[in-house]
Design an enzyme around this catalytic site. Structure first.
Site, PDB file in Angstrom:
ATOM      1  N   ARG A 197      -7.243 -21.327  -2.219  1.00 41.97           N
ATOM      2  CA  ARG A 197      -6.301 -20.759  -1.246  1.00 41.97           C
ATOM      3  C   ARG A 197      -5.045 -21.619  -1.222  1.00 41.97           C
ATOM      4  O   ARG A 197      -5.073 -22.772  -0.783  1.00 41.97           O
ATOM      5  CB  ARG A 197      -6.934 -20.725   0.157  1.00 41.97           C
ATOM      6  N   LEU A 226      10.745   1.605   7.299  1.00 39.49           N
ATOM      7  CA  LEU A 226      10.075   2.043   6.089  1.00 39.49           C
ATOM      8  C   LEU A 226      10.723   3.376   5.683  1.00 39.49           C
ATOM      9  O   LEU A 226      10.833   4.283   6.520  1.00 39.49           O
ATOM     10  CB  LEU A 226       8.581   2.258   6.333  1.00 39.49           C
ATOM     11  N   TYR A 280       0.828  -1.203   0.000  1.00 41.99           N
ATOM     12  CA  TYR A 280       0.000   0.000   0.000  1.00 41.99           C
ATOM     13  C   TYR A 280       0.864   1.255   0.000  1.00 41.99           C
ATOM     14  O   TYR A 280       2.084   1.193   0.189  1.00 41.99           O
ATOM     15  CB  TYR A 280      -0.970  -0.008   1.186  1.00 41.99           C
ATOM     16  N   ARG A 335       8.651   4.488  -4.196  1.00 40.92           N
ATOM     17  CA  ARG A 335       8.563   3.567  -3.054  1.00 40.92           C
ATOM     18  C   ARG A 335       7.561   2.442  -3.336  1.00 40.92           C
ATOM     19  O   ARG A 335       7.810   1.281  -3.002  1.00 40.92           O
ATOM     20  CB  ARG A 335       8.174   4.329  -1.779  1.00 40.92           C
ATOM     21  N   GLU A 351      12.167   2.815  14.587  1.00 40.08           N
ATOM     22  CA  GLU A 351      11.144   3.745  14.092  1.00 40.08           C
ATOM     23  C   GLU A 351       9.905   3.554  14.941  1.00 40.08           C
ATOM     24  O   GLU A 351       9.917   2.779  15.899  1.00 40.08           O
ATOM     25  CB  GLU A 351      10.855   3.521  12.602  1.00 40.08           C
ATOM     26  N   LYS A 385       6.298  -1.680   2.047  1.00 40.80           N
ATOM     27  CA  LYS A 385       5.096  -1.156   2.700  1.00 40.80           C
ATOM     28  C   LYS A 385       3.974  -2.184   2.512  1.00 40.80           C
ATOM     29  O   LYS A 385       3.077  -2.027   1.676  1.00 40.80           O
ATOM     30  CB  LYS A 385       4.734   0.220   2.114  1.00 40.80           C
ATOM     31  N   HIS A 411      -0.608 -21.117  -0.744  1.00 44.36           N
ATOM     32  CA  HIS A 411       0.435 -20.120  -0.451  1.00 44.36           C
ATOM     33  C   HIS A 411       1.188 -19.681  -1.704  1.00 44.36           C
ATOM     34  O   HIS A 411       1.532 -18.522  -1.858  1.00 44.36           O
ATOM     35  CB  HIS A 411       1.416 -20.663   0.593  1.00 44.36           C
TER      36      HIS A 411
HETATM   37  N1  PDD Z   1       2.563   4.916   7.714  1.00 39.72           N
HETATM   38  N2  PDD Z   1       7.299   3.894   9.205  1.00 39.72           N
HETATM   39  C1  PDD Z   1       6.174   3.152   9.230  1.00 39.72           C
HETATM   40  C2  PDD Z   1       6.225   1.787   9.819  1.00 39.72           C
HETATM   41  C3  PDD Z   1       4.982   3.681   8.696  1.00 39.72           C
HETATM   42  O1  PDD Z   1       3.864   2.928   8.702  1.00 39.72           O
HETATM   43  C4  PDD Z   1       4.971   5.000   8.174  1.00 39.72           C
HETATM   44  C5  PDD Z   1       3.743   5.625   7.594  1.00 39.72           C
HETATM   45  C6  PDD Z   1       6.171   5.730   8.168  1.00 39.72           C
HETATM   46  C7  PDD Z   1       6.257   7.124   7.610  1.00 39.72           C
HETATM   47  O2  PDD Z   1       6.212   7.131   6.196  1.00 39.72           O
HETATM   48  P1  PDD Z   1       5.647   8.391   5.398  1.00 39.72           P
HETATM   49  O3  PDD Z   1       6.373   9.577   5.887  1.00 39.72           O
HETATM   50  O4  PDD Z   1       5.942   8.088   3.984  1.00 39.72           O
HETATM   51  O5  PDD Z   1       4.167   8.468   5.714  1.00 39.72           O
HETATM   52  C8  PDD Z   1       7.310   5.138   8.685  1.00 39.72           C
HETATM   53  C9  PDD Z   1       1.338   5.371   7.082  1.00 39.72           C
HETATM   54  C10 PDD Z   1       1.013   6.796   7.316  1.00 39.72           C
HETATM   55  C11 PDD Z   1       0.217   4.409   7.430  1.00 39.72           C
HETATM   56  O6  PDD Z   1       0.506   3.239   7.554  1.00 39.72           O
HETATM   57  O7  PDD Z   1      -0.937   4.829   7.528  1.00 39.72           O
END
Ligand code: PDD
Length: 279
Positions: free
Chosen positions: A99, A200, A33, A52, A176, A144, A101
């Site tokens: 289903r 991320l 996503y 990304r 983070e 992501k 894997h």
């Molecule tokens: N998440 N690290 C993680 C684990 C995140 O889920 C996010 C953002 C960030 C920051 O990334 P960015 O600056 O590109 O939003 C860092 C989004 C907002 C979410 O999952 O809703």
């Protein structure tokens, strides 16, 4: 007004958007996503978000043949001028007849996008409380992925303790947040952990580093030990939907003066000015 969403080439009311229960996103969390902010109807750093996205897609061996202009055209009808919003884009490996894997022989990705309002974070000016927790996620945090079970359990543990974010710790180093990147001001220098498969690569993080450098604020990408965070002058978390939030209390103890610090205030001002300059 009915909220319109995008699903596999169509725009339709949210309540009419449906995917199969055999979709691999539903059965396996097999998808990726993006969250892309838009200020005054203009998408923020769209190219960076698509780079990304493509890295995430490559990371899960999925191909979607859209360039930046195609995505722009898909998102535009969902946006309204004069509002701060974000696009949520989700791409899964789609429907498979059984289903299993292993990847299906024929893959038709499910592509879904919707738009939501970015609301100012309540209590932003007072700063937030955070807790530290062991990073229980997998080893490909640079992707992501929609599979966010560890992140949501970590965030919920923070919320249960009246904290807005969980700061994740691995081998004595802070990594983070559960849904944000991390910054600390230590000895007057702004530091954020380097990009790796452990974090991320946040777009907000990149913007902050750019704005700080341009403003002459000393900054550096480096690992941060948990003790270093506990004694930092300032700690912040950053993301597209919450922007930059100062952490004023960590594990029940104040950070710095216990109030958002001057470097945070400066960067937040710079970010607001930068956003206005683009919309
Ligand atoms: N998440 N690290 C993680 C684990 C995140 O889920 C996010 C953002 C960030 C920051 O990334 P960015 O600056 O590109 O939003 C860092 C989004 C907002 C979410 O999952 O809703």
């Amino acid at each position: 007004m009915t909220e319109l969403v995008y699903l596999n080439g169509d725009y339709l009311p949210l309540t009419e958007a449906k995917v199969s229960v055999l979709d691999r996103g539903f059965l396996f969390g097999d998808g990726v996503y993006e969250v892309i902010p838009a200020y005054g109807g203009k998408l923020f750093r769209l190219e960076d978000h698509i780079v990304r996205l493509n890295n995430s897609l490559a990371g899960i061996r999925l191909t979607v043949p859209h360039g930046v202009a195609d995505w722009q055209a898909i998102f535009q009808p969902l946006l309204s001028a004069g509002k701060d919003q974000y696009i949520y884009l989700q791409i899964t490996r789609g429907y498979a007849p059984t289903r299993d894997h292993g990847f299906p022989e024929t893959v038709v990705p499910t592509v879904f996008a919707m738009c939501s309002e970015i609301k100012p974070f309540p209590g932003k000016s007072a700063g937030i409380k955070a807790i530290t927790l062991d990073d229980t996620r997998w080893q490909l945090c640079n992707i992501k992925a929609i599979t966010l079970l560890a992140n949501i359990l970590l965030r919920q543990q923070a919320l249960d303790r009246d904290c807005a974010e969980a700061i994740l710790v691995k081998n004595g180093y802070v990594i983070e947040g559960a849904a944000s990147n991390l910054f600390a001001v230590i000895d007057g220098e702004l530091i954020t952990p380097p990009k790796s498969n452990e974090i991320l690569p946040g777009i907000t993080r990149d913007v902050i580093l750019e704005l700080a450098s341009a403003d002459g604020i000393p900054c550096r990408e480096d690992i941060i030990a948990l003790e270093g965070l506990q004694t930092a002058e300032e700690v912040w978390v950053a993301s597209s939907t919450r922007e930059i939030l100062a952490v004023v209390e960590l594990d029940g103890k104040p950070i710095g003066t216990g109030k958002p610090g001057p470097v945070w205030q400066r960067l937040d001002d710079l970010l607001q000015t930068y956003k206005k300059s683009l919309s």
